[in-house]
Write an enzyme that holds these catalytic residues in place. Structure first.
Site, mmCIF file in Angstrom:
data_model
loop_
_atom_site.group_PDB
_atom_site.id
_atom_site.type_symbol
_atom_site.label_atom_id
_atom_site.label_comp_id
_atom_site.label_asym_id
_atom_site.label_seq_id
_atom_site.Cartn_x
_atom_site.Cartn_y
_atom_site.Cartn_z
ATOM 1 N N HIS A 373 0.816 -1.211 0.000
ATOM 2 C CA HIS A 373 0.000 0.000 0.000
ATOM 3 C C HIS A 373 0.849 1.259 0.000
ATOM 4 C CE1 HIS A 373 -2.922 -2.909 2.070
ATOM 5 N NE2 HIS A 373 -2.930 -3.041 0.770
ATOM 6 N N CYS A 686 -5.981 -1.040 -19.564
ATOM 7 C CA CYS A 686 -5.597 -0.222 -18.408
ATOM 8 C C CYS A 686 -4.518 -0.821 -17.528
ATOM 9 C CB CYS A 686 -6.821 0.134 -17.574
ATOM 10 S SG CYS A 686 -7.585 -1.294 -16.787
HETATM 11 C C1 PEP Z 1 -4.759 -5.063 -14.073
HETATM 12 O O1 PEP Z 1 -4.835 -6.175 -13.570
HETATM 13 O O2 PEP Z 1 -4.172 -4.847 -15.139
HETATM 14 C C2 PEP Z 1 -5.370 -3.899 -13.425
HETATM 15 C C3 PEP Z 1 -5.428 -2.735 -14.031
HETATM 16 O O3 PEP Z 1 -5.844 -4.061 -12.171
HETATM 17 P P1 PEP Z 1 -4.910 -4.169 -10.876
HETATM 18 O O4 PEP Z 1 -3.527 -3.791 -11.289
HETATM 19 O O5 PEP Z 1 -5.504 -3.248 -9.874
HETATM 20 O O6 PEP Z 1 -5.025 -5.617 -10.520
#
Ligand code: PEP
Ligand code: MG
Length: 759
Positions: A373, A686
């Site tokens: 975190h 993303c």
């Molecule tokens: C991912 O898995 O690419 C994502 C954007 O979510 P996180 O990194 O929060 O798991």
């Protein structure tokens, strides 16, 4: 202990450590160079302990010990004799952080005869580490010709003296003009290689999160007064723990409570208290008495393997740290930060880091992980962060100059002049690049062949939002709502959540924000949730799997989102959907809440879009109906890639083994793009790769037109996209694939260099 052929004379001798410490304190107060003081100290010790020899070896660097003062050995061996840690009895003491007491040194394991010292005539040997909080600064030795075993009392006495010598070293008693030979380790340059956790570079002044408490007066004038100080500090410590136990929320959460109960028991532990009181009785000040106990705990911590015991020792170490804080009257981080503060800490919680906020120019942690975190917060605040920088808290002193390189994952403490100059050049180059990105801020990411790519930013904390107007993003493509939960000690109530989402939308000023519902699971635990022991948390009960089972949590969040929108457009996205049915159930819950809100006469969002994250390969093969009913899809490349290649994204050993530009992965992405195109489903990407210029370019070349990334990545990605022809890039990728390349990276890089693209 081995006895060889010599006759051992058992010694019933004691040592009046209080008297000895008093004399040492007098030496400290006298004027003179560091060397003179050290010479007097060995004299005082030898006289008091009635030994022919007393020598001090100090560390010159992490591996080398140097004889810095002696009474009894040949004077010319001072500063001439050096030993490696582990070498000889002295080296063994430094390595094992434990005393050696032998009547017959030449027959002791590891003995090494140093001709230049003339020590062959001495049989008995007692050496103890000079240590401070588990860090060995040197070794203190006494020797006698008579083959005698030193008594326990004498061992303890010498240990106490070594503590004071350690404190004096730290205070710089042995340094000063003309005393460079005995320079303390903490004045030499130190290089720490860690792991990059947030890019960027900074030069600044060390601020220790846990200030290094050095006792100005290591020797107690009045033991009774010191005992009282210790008692008062212990009372304050217990009150602190009780206060934490009284916290309302903690009353309901088993886990925290257990830890605190353990703390309370430990804080009243008779053995712990007795050992510290004994230290005071032998002449140490209260601070040093606690430090001595803490040093021993840390030495034990290095030795024990058993995880449970280690955990307990960790607790004791933490308690001692808190106790020291009470003794020194320092509570928590100081608010008077220098302008160029660089935080150095063993580890830090997210809430504490948020307290420092943007006042920090960089952070170096001894522990921590990329997914922690603290790392998330550092990323949100765009503060360069290096984690796993071994020993840095032991080496760093408040006020030291430090260079932090978050790109390489290294830190230079007290750097040499040439290192500093090279670093300043790097900083200047970065500043130039920032200017170039700023100039592109209001321009679109339009490729040379007229392809328009939409660039969004990822966010998750209020602290992220100020970046939105500055970075040139078109909106927030991924808002990780769990971060807000994780950095708090309590689960925010519905009203607080609604208020929070409303503020996010206010800050976005009409730009689109895609809120992702909670992506929590065994590794991301809510404050009031019990940690689940799962063998594979990343593939376990997390994200939508968990919130569909714990419907109360999900319902509360959905209501908060609907209300926080205050009539504005709202986009909600579910994380980690592995099959259509999960999406349908999530969507039904949202629609159910919309109906309920309507029935209550509450204002509804102007428009509502409900989408899914594609993070598991299975979802790419979902029935056509899934692609029709979802309003949009966002590829979570971080998770998708880890499951595609079966390579843990948090595991340094395998993390980088598989390339995003691997043709198998790019083909898989291309398939998702095709399926979305067939059904007219808007698609974005993303994961972290969206923010890496070359990866972003490859994703666009295979057909992605919306990317969401860290705010700081938008400039570099936009600059590259504006400089290239996307159909040409596509040609390069196709050609590499046709030739049977495993990854298109080499071909793509060759082409980018040829056209002199800005990388
Ligand atoms: C991912 O898995 O690419 C994502 C954007 O979510 P996180 O990194 O929060 O798991
Ligand atoms: Mg994910």
């Amino acid at each position: 202990m081995r006895q060889g052929e010599v006759r051992v004379v058992p010694s019933g001798k004691g040592v009046d450590s209080r008297e000895l410490l008093k004399r040492l304190a007098a030496v400290m107060a006298e004027p003179g160079t560091g060397q003179e003081r050290l010479d007097r100290i060995v004299d005082v010790i030898a006289t008091s302990m009635e030994t022919e020899v007393c020598s001090v070896y100090l560390k010159r660097d992490a591996q080398t010990l140097e004889l810095c003062a002696t009474r009894g050995l040949r004077p010319e061996s001072v500063h001439a004799v050096r030993l490696k840690v582990g070498q000889g009895l002295v080296g063994r003491i430094a390595e094992e952080v434990a005393p050696i007491n032998t009547a017959d040194a030449p027959h002791e394991k590891g003995f090494r005869y140093l001709a230049e010292t003339g020590e062959e005539v001495y049989s008995a040997f007692l050496g103890v580490p000079i240590q401070r909080l588990g860090e060995v600064l040197g070794v203190l030795v006494v020797q006698t010709a008579e083959a005698r075993q030193f008594s326990e009392d004498e061992v303890h006495g010498l240990e106490v003296v070594a503590m004071v010598v350690a404190e004096m070293t730290e205070l710089g008693t042995f340094t000063g003009p003309g005393a460079m030979e005995v320079a303390a380790t903490h004045r030499l340059p130190f290089f720490a290689r860690g792991i990059p956790a947030q890019e960027g570079a900074a030069m600044g002044t060390v601020v220790l999160h846990e200030p290094n408490i050095v006792a100005k007066v290591p020797v107690a004038e009045d033991p009774e007064a010191e005992r009282e100080r210790l008692g008062a500090a212990l009372a304050a410590l217990r009150a602190e723990i009780d206060g934490m136990l009284d916290d309302d929320l903690l009353k309901t959460s088993g886990e925290h409570r257990e830890v605190l109960e353990t703390y309370r028991l430990l804080a009243s532990d008779r053995g712990w208290l007795r050992r510290m009181e004994e230290n005071i009785a032998s002449g140490l000040s209260a601070i040093l008495a606690v430090e001595k106990e803490q040093s021993e705990t840390r030495a034990r911590m290095e030795r024990v393997q058993d995880p449970y015991l280690r955990e307990r020792l960790h607790d004791l170490d933490d308690l001692a740290r808190r106790l020291l804080r009470h003794l020194a009257g320092a509570d928590g981080p100081s608010r008077d930060l220098p302008e160029d503060a660089i935080l150095v800490a063993r580890n830090i919680g997210p809430a504490e880091l948020l307290d420092y906020g943007r006042a920090l120019k960089g952070i170096v942690l001894e522990e921590g992980s990329v997914g922690s975190h603290a790392a998330i917060v550092a990323r949100a605040l765009a503060i360069p962060l290096v984690i796993q920088a071994a020993r840095v808290t032991r080496e760093a002193q408040n006020g030291d100059l430090i260079l932090v390189d978050g790109d390489e994952g290294v830190a230079h403490l007290r750097p040499e002049e040439n290192v500093r100059r090279a670093f300043e050049e790097k900083l200047a180059m970065r500043a130039e690049a920032q200017k170039a990105y700023a100039a592109l801020r209001d321009l679109p990411a339009l490729t040379r062949d007229g392809q328009r790519v939409a660039l969004y930013m990822n966010a998750g904390l209020m602290a992220d939002l100020p970046s939105l107007p500055h970075c040139g993003a078109e909106g927030v493509g991924l808002y990780r709502t769990e971060l807000q939960f994780l950095v708090r000690s309590k689960v925010p109530r519905r009203g607080d959540q609604a208020e929070f989402y409303a503020r996010v939308l206010d800050a976005a000023r009409g730009k689109r924000v895609i809120f992702r519902t909670l992506d929590i699971g065994s590794d991301k635990v809510l404050p009031n949730m019990k940690r689940q022991d799962e063998p594979n948390p990343a593939m376990g009960w997390r994200a939508i799997r968990l919130t569909l089972d714990r419907r109360g949590v999900m319902r509360m969040q959905i209501q908060a989102l609907l209300r926080g929108a205050k009539g504005r457009p709202l986009s909600i996205m579910f994380p980690f959907v592995a099959q259509m049915e999960e999406f349908e159930r999530g969507r039904d819950m949202v629609l159910g809440e919309v109906a309920a809100e309507r029935a209550l006469g509450h204002t509804l969002p102007e428009t509502l879009q409900i989408g899914a994250m594609l993070e598991t390969p299975s979802l790419a093969f979902a029935p056509d109906r899934f692609f029709r009913i979802t309003d949009f899809i966002s590829i979570g490349g971080n998770d998708l890639k880890q499951f595609f290649f079966a390579a843990d994204r948090e595991n340094e050993r395998v993390r980088r083994r598989y390339d995003t530009l691997n043709t198998s992965f790019l083909d898989f992405i291309a398939m998702i793009i095709r399926r979305c195109a067939e059904h007219g489903t808007p698609l974005s990407f993303c994961g972290e790769d969206a923010g890496r210029p070359v990866e972003a370019l490859a994703l666009c070349a295979v057909g992605i037109r919306t990317l969401s990334m860290r705010p700081a990545a938008i400039g570099p990605v936009k600059r590259l996209l504006r400089a290239i022809d996307l159909s040409e890039a596509r040609g390069v990728i196709d050609a590499a694939r046709a030739e049977g390349a495993m990854s298109v990276r080499p071909a793509l890089m060759r082409w980018l260099r040829e056209i002199e693209a800005p990388l």
